[in-house]
Design a protein around this motif. Structure first.
Motif, PDB file in Angstrom:
ATOM      1  N   PRO A 110       0.903  -1.039   0.178  1.00  0.00           N
ATOM      2  CA  PRO A 110       0.401  -0.027   0.039  1.00  0.00           C
ATOM      3  C   PRO A 110       0.956   1.276   0.124  1.00  0.00           C
ATOM      4  O   PRO A 110       0.800   2.881  -0.371  1.00  0.00           O
ATOM      5  N   ASN A 111       1.978   0.937   0.526  1.00  0.00           N
ATOM      6  CA  ASN A 111       2.837   2.354   0.454  1.00  0.00           C
ATOM      7  C   ASN A 111       2.883   2.772  -0.405  1.00  0.00           C
ATOM      8  O   ASN A 111       3.942   3.559  -0.670  1.00  0.00           O
ATOM      9  N   ALA A 112       3.390   2.375  -1.828  1.00  0.00           N
ATOM     10  CA  ALA A 112       4.020   2.142  -3.218  1.00  0.00           C
ATOM     11  C   ALA A 112       3.221   3.481  -3.440  1.00  0.00           C
ATOM     12  O   ALA A 112       3.798   3.764  -4.172  1.00  0.00           O
ATOM     13  N   VAL A 113       1.441   3.287  -2.958  1.00  0.00           N
ATOM     14  CA  VAL A 113       0.782   4.010  -3.984  1.00  0.00           C
ATOM     15  C   VAL A 113      -0.365   5.587  -3.214  1.00  0.00           C
ATOM     16  O   VAL A 113      -0.659   5.819  -3.197  1.00  0.00           O
ATOM     17  N   ASN A 114      -0.056   4.979  -1.357  1.00  0.00           N
ATOM     18  CA  ASN A 114      -0.845   5.912  -0.901  1.00  0.00           C
ATOM     19  C   ASN A 114      -0.050   7.305  -0.839  1.00  0.00           C
ATOM     20  O   ASN A 114       1.552   7.294  -0.362  1.00  0.00           O
ATOM     21  N   ALA A 115      -0.701   8.286  -0.569  1.00  0.00           N
ATOM     22  CA  ALA A 115       0.258   9.913  -0.747  1.00  0.00           C
ATOM     23  C   ALA A 115      -1.095  10.789  -0.140  1.00  0.00           C
ATOM     24  O   ALA A 115      -1.003  11.555  -0.625  1.00  0.00           O
ATOM     25  N   SER A 116      -1.712  10.422   1.272  1.00  0.00           N
ATOM     26  CA  SER A 116      -2.814  10.609   1.177  1.00  0.00           C
ATOM     27  C   SER A 116      -4.457  10.930   0.982  1.00  0.00           C
ATOM     28  O   SER A 116      -4.611   9.856   0.709  1.00  0.00           O
ATOM     29  N   ASN A 117      -4.259  12.405   0.163  1.00  0.00           N
ATOM     30  CA  ASN A 117      -5.217  12.386  -0.270  1.00  0.00           C
ATOM     31  C   ASN A 117      -5.003  12.159  -1.420  1.00  0.00           C
ATOM     32  O   ASN A 117      -6.052  11.962  -2.317  1.00  0.00           O
ATOM     33  N   PHE A 118      -4.150  11.489  -2.015  1.00  0.00           N
ATOM     34  CA  PHE A 118      -3.810  11.690  -3.447  1.00  0.00           C
ATOM     35  C   PHE A 118      -3.361   9.876  -3.090  1.00  0.00           C
ATOM     36  O   PHE A 118      -3.314   8.873  -2.792  1.00  0.00           O
ATOM     37  N   VAL A 119      -3.905   9.272  -4.051  1.00  0.00           N
ATOM     38  CA  VAL A 119      -3.604   6.958  -4.262  1.00  0.00           C
ATOM     39  C   VAL A 119      -3.905   6.785  -6.184  1.00  0.00           C
ATOM     40  O   VAL A 119      -4.109   7.352  -6.518  1.00  0.00           O
ATOM     41  N   LEU A 120      -3.031   6.605  -6.244  1.00  0.00           N
ATOM     42  CA  LEU A 120      -2.329   5.547  -7.547  1.00  0.00           C
ATOM     43  C   LEU A 120      -3.642   4.821  -6.961  1.00  0.00           C
ATOM     44  O   LEU A 120      -3.870   3.551  -7.019  1.00  0.00           O
ATOM     45  N   SER A 121      -4.324   4.612  -8.565  1.00  0.00           N
ATOM     46  CA  SER A 121      -5.764   3.650  -9.099  1.00  0.00           C
ATOM     47  C   SER A 121      -4.971   3.251 -10.504  1.00  0.00           C
ATOM     48  O   SER A 121      -5.030   3.545 -11.224  1.00  0.00           O
ATOM     49  N   ASP A 122      -5.507   2.035 -10.620  1.00  0.00           N
ATOM     50  CA  ASP A 122      -5.008   0.935 -11.514  1.00  0.00           C
ATOM     51  C   ASP A 122      -5.507  -0.495 -11.798  1.00  0.00           C
ATOM     52  O   ASP A 122      -4.906  -1.377  -9.998  1.00  0.00           O
ATOM     53  N   ASP A 123      -6.286  -1.244 -12.523  1.00  0.00           N
ATOM     54  CA  ASP A 123      -6.891  -1.951 -12.462  1.00  0.00           C
ATOM     55  C   ASP A 123      -5.845  -3.140 -12.289  1.00  0.00           C
ATOM     56  O   ASP A 123      -6.382  -4.267 -11.935  1.00  0.00           O
ATOM     57  N   ARG A 124      -4.597  -3.402 -12.541  1.00  0.00           N
ATOM     58  CA  ARG A 124      -3.604  -3.842 -12.536  1.00  0.00           C
ATOM     59  C   ARG A 124      -2.729  -4.411 -11.267  1.00  0.00           C
ATOM     60  O   ARG A 124      -1.694  -5.484 -11.638  1.00  0.00           O
ATOM     61  N   VAL A 125      -3.214  -3.055 -10.543  1.00  0.00           N
ATOM     62  CA  VAL A 125      -2.447  -3.228  -9.313  1.00  0.00           C
ATOM     63  C   VAL A 125      -3.132  -3.552  -8.080  1.00  0.00           C
ATOM     64  O   VAL A 125      -4.088  -3.554  -7.905  1.00  0.00           O
ATOM     65  N   ALA A 126      -2.962  -4.816  -7.574  1.00  0.00           N
ATOM     66  CA  ALA A 126      -3.101  -5.096  -6.384  1.00  0.00           C
ATOM     67  C   ALA A 126      -2.809  -4.557  -5.314  1.00  0.00           C
ATOM     68  O   ALA A 126      -1.699  -4.820  -4.744  1.00  0.00           O
ATOM     69  N   TYR A 127      -3.224  -3.307  -4.979  1.00  0.00           N
ATOM     70  CA  TYR A 127      -3.040  -2.987  -3.427  1.00  0.00           C
ATOM     71  C   TYR A 127      -2.605  -3.796  -1.991  1.00  0.00           C
ATOM     72  O   TYR A 127      -4.322  -4.455  -0.880  1.00  0.00           O
ATOM     73  N   THR A 128      -1.268  -4.617  -2.044  1.00  0.00           N
ATOM     74  CA  THR A 128      -1.958  -5.502  -1.100  1.00  0.00           C
ATOM     75  C   THR A 128      -0.161  -5.166   0.325  1.00  0.00           C
ATOM     76  O   THR A 128       0.402  -5.070   0.166  1.00  0.00           O
ATOM     77  N   GLU A 129      -0.980  -5.778   1.663  1.00  0.00           N
ATOM     78  CA  GLU A 129      -0.218  -5.644   2.797  1.00  0.00           C
ATOM     79  C   GLU A 129       0.749  -6.777   2.975  1.00  0.00           C
ATOM     80  O   GLU A 129       0.260  -7.684   2.525  1.00  0.00           O
ATOM     81  N   GLY A 130       1.468  -6.010   2.977  1.00  0.00           N
ATOM     82  CA  GLY A 130       3.102  -6.957   3.402  1.00  0.00           C
ATOM     83  C   GLY A 130       2.612  -8.376   4.385  1.00  0.00           C
ATOM     84  O   GLY A 130       3.164  -9.223   3.152  1.00  0.00           O
ATOM     85  N   SER A 131       2.502  -7.777   4.958  1.00  0.00           N
ATOM     86  CA  SER A 131       2.570  -9.778   6.064  1.00  0.00           C
ATOM     87  C   SER A 131       1.290 -10.837   4.832  1.00  0.00           C
ATOM     88  O   SER A 131       1.714 -11.997   4.601  1.00  0.00           O
ATOM     89  N   CYS A 132       0.678 -10.155   4.132  1.00  0.00           N
ATOM     90  CA  CYS A 132      -0.207 -11.147   3.350  1.00  0.00           C
ATOM     91  C   CYS A 132       1.130 -11.180   1.785  1.00  0.00           C
ATOM     92  O   CYS A 132       0.411 -11.851   1.030  1.00  0.00           O
ATOM     93  N   ILE A 133       1.589 -10.204   1.624  1.00  0.00           N
ATOM     94  CA  ILE A 133       3.140 -11.085   0.039  1.00  0.00           C
ATOM     95  C   ILE A 133       3.276 -11.788   0.696  1.00  0.00           C
ATOM     96  O   ILE A 133       3.459 -12.854   0.013  1.00  0.00           O
ATOM     97  N   ASP A 134       3.982 -11.512   2.402  1.00  0.00           N
ATOM     98  CA  ASP A 134       4.737 -12.494   2.817  1.00  0.00           C
ATOM     99  C   ASP A 134       4.346 -14.422   2.916  1.00  0.00           C
ATOM    100  O   ASP A 134       4.926 -15.043   1.628  1.00  0.00           O
ATOM    101  N   ALA A 135       3.067 -14.115   3.300  1.00  0.00           N
ATOM    102  CA  ALA A 135       1.591 -15.130   2.953  1.00  0.00           C
ATOM    103  C   ALA A 135       2.246 -16.078   1.256  1.00  0.00           C
ATOM    104  O   ALA A 135       1.926 -17.056   1.369  1.00  0.00           O
TER     105      ALA A 135
END
Length: 425
Positions: A110-135
């Motif tokens: 998430p922190n790759a694209v999070n910018a408070s009031n702004f965020v990258l939105s793209d259908d090809r991007v899966a906004y995935t929390e770190g422990s999920c990526i590990d598992a």
């Protein structure tokens, strides 16, 4: 209780980087929320961990997926280690979009694209929390892309003015973006989220009342939420360090504790989660009113919550039982064609698992960090590139089966050496 620990593993105990996950598991005193290799040399590996003292429920067994032809790339932008690209406020958005254009699905933090009031939105991007990526990288879970999640919000007990501002953000995201926010809960006491710094200089964190946090998450799940957003005021922030961060000279101090909060909820409740500062730090001793472009999104936003609400809307589930309506797709580690990571921060679970499974690792030199854990230190074979534009080209070559040796020079001519030896015999 949540504790941060430092473990030193002798090279006689761990002779190969592929053995690290098992060796770390033997050292843990609690449930691992996060761990990574923070230093490595010819004598030892240093591993920094964040551990939860109470037992957490085991994840359900992964359901095998039928081959679906979806190519997945995992792009790692670890938080709290000062990534030159992605260590600020959504400044990895362009690089993320470029990588996503080169594959079917890009899994990233998430922190790759999070910018408070702004965020990258793209259908090809899966906004995935770190422990999920590990598992996911360990092959323990699949990632299921929902049509949409129902988001529940945990709001830390705070001044009325702060809570009102958070509620206005929630209603704005509902009205403008149509995000389904089912309800919110205000905690009875402050969560007590604190930033801490490990020996490596990386930021981590701890939480005073993790049990209360999990109880609030459960209340929202009982009301129909399928994803959890948390907003709290992070404590123990040094104003000078934060000011240096906005000057482009210091890691993000809040990133570590944000990861701890989201990791805990995901591991305990099995749904996507993300944290945002309730009120962004103001009145900093800045050297210049115009801050580093990479952190500007945070400075101009009062709160960090909006991007999290928008990101969680389509965040992948780790079980197909928590989805609303039809699934878009499900992917497993078998779909991964490459893992992309900073070249000097290769000591995380996804890279080590990729190396063990024979999945190509693309190491990006330009995305330097405060760490120095490169391929040589770990004994890994990687594809090293300068920047993300080159990484995207490598991804395309891997997907198309184009040998990288044939698109770089000098190019080896097969058979020439053999004929020379034969002629001279």
């Amino acid at each position: 209780m949540i504790v941060n620990r430092r473990h030193v593993l002798d090279r006689s105990e761990v002779t190969d980087a592929a053995e690290l996950p098992a060796a770390v598991a033997r050292r843990l005193g609690g449930e691992p929320l996060r761990w990574y290799v923070s230093a490595a040399d010819e004598r030892e590996f240093v591993v920094e961990t964040t551990e939860y003292a109470a037992p957490l429920p085991p994840a359900a067994a992964r359901r095998p997926l039928s081959p679906n032809g979806i190519d997945v790339v995992v792009s790692l932008i670890p938080t709290g280690i000062g990534c030159e690209i992605g260590g600020y406020a959504g400044d990895a958005g362009p690089a993320t979009a470029l990588l996503a254009a080169a594959t079917d699905l890009l899994v990233t933090n998430p922190n790759a694209v999070n910018a408070s009031n702004f965020v990258l939105s793209d259908d090809r991007v899966a906004y995935t929390e770190g422990s999920c990526i590990d598992a996911f990288s360990r092959g323990e879970i699949n990632l299921y892309r929902p049509r949409a999640n129902r988001v529940g919000v945990i709001i830390e007990k705070a001044a009325t003015e702060s809570v009102d501002h958070v509620l206005n953000i929630i209603n704005t995201v509902r009205a403008v973006h149509g995000v389904d926010i089912v309800d919110y809960v205000i905690t009875d006491e402050p969560i007590g989220s604190h930033c801490e710094r490990n020996g490596s200089g990386a930021y981590v964190g701890r939480i005073d009342r993790p049990g209360m946090l999990l109880d609030c998450a459960q209340k929202l799940l009982d009301r129909g939420a399928t994803a959890i957003a948390v907003t709290s005021n992070v404590q123990d922030l040094e104003a000078e360090d934060y000011a240096n961060h906005f000057g482009g000279k210091h890691p993000n101090p809040v990133g570590g504790v944000e990861a701890v909060i989201s990791h805990l909820i995901v591991k305990a409740k099995g749904v996507p989660a993300a944290h945002a500062p309730m009120i962004n730090f103001k009145d900093l001793p800045l050297d210049h009113a115009v801050v580093d472009a990479r952190g500007a999104g945070e400075l101009v936003s009062i709160s960090g919550l909006a991007c999290v609400l928008m990101g969680l809307r389509h965040a992948p589930q780790i079980s197909d039982e928590h989805t609303v309506g039809r699934l878009v797709s499900g992917v497993g580690v078998e779909n991964v064609v490459a893992v992309v990571a900073p070249a000097d921060a290769l000591g995380g679970v996804p890279v080590l698992e990729a190396a063990r499974r024979g999945i190509p690792v693309i190491a990006v030199r330009e995305n330097s960090t405060i760490l120095d854990v490169d391929a040589q230190a770990l004994g890994l074979t990687v594809i090293e590139v300068g920047g993300y534009a080159e990484a995207a080209g490598v991804v395309l070559a891997l997907r198309k089966g184009i040998s990288l040796d044939t698109v770089s020079r000098p190019m080896t001519t097969l058979g020439r050496e053999a004929r020379h030896v034969h002629a001279g015999a």
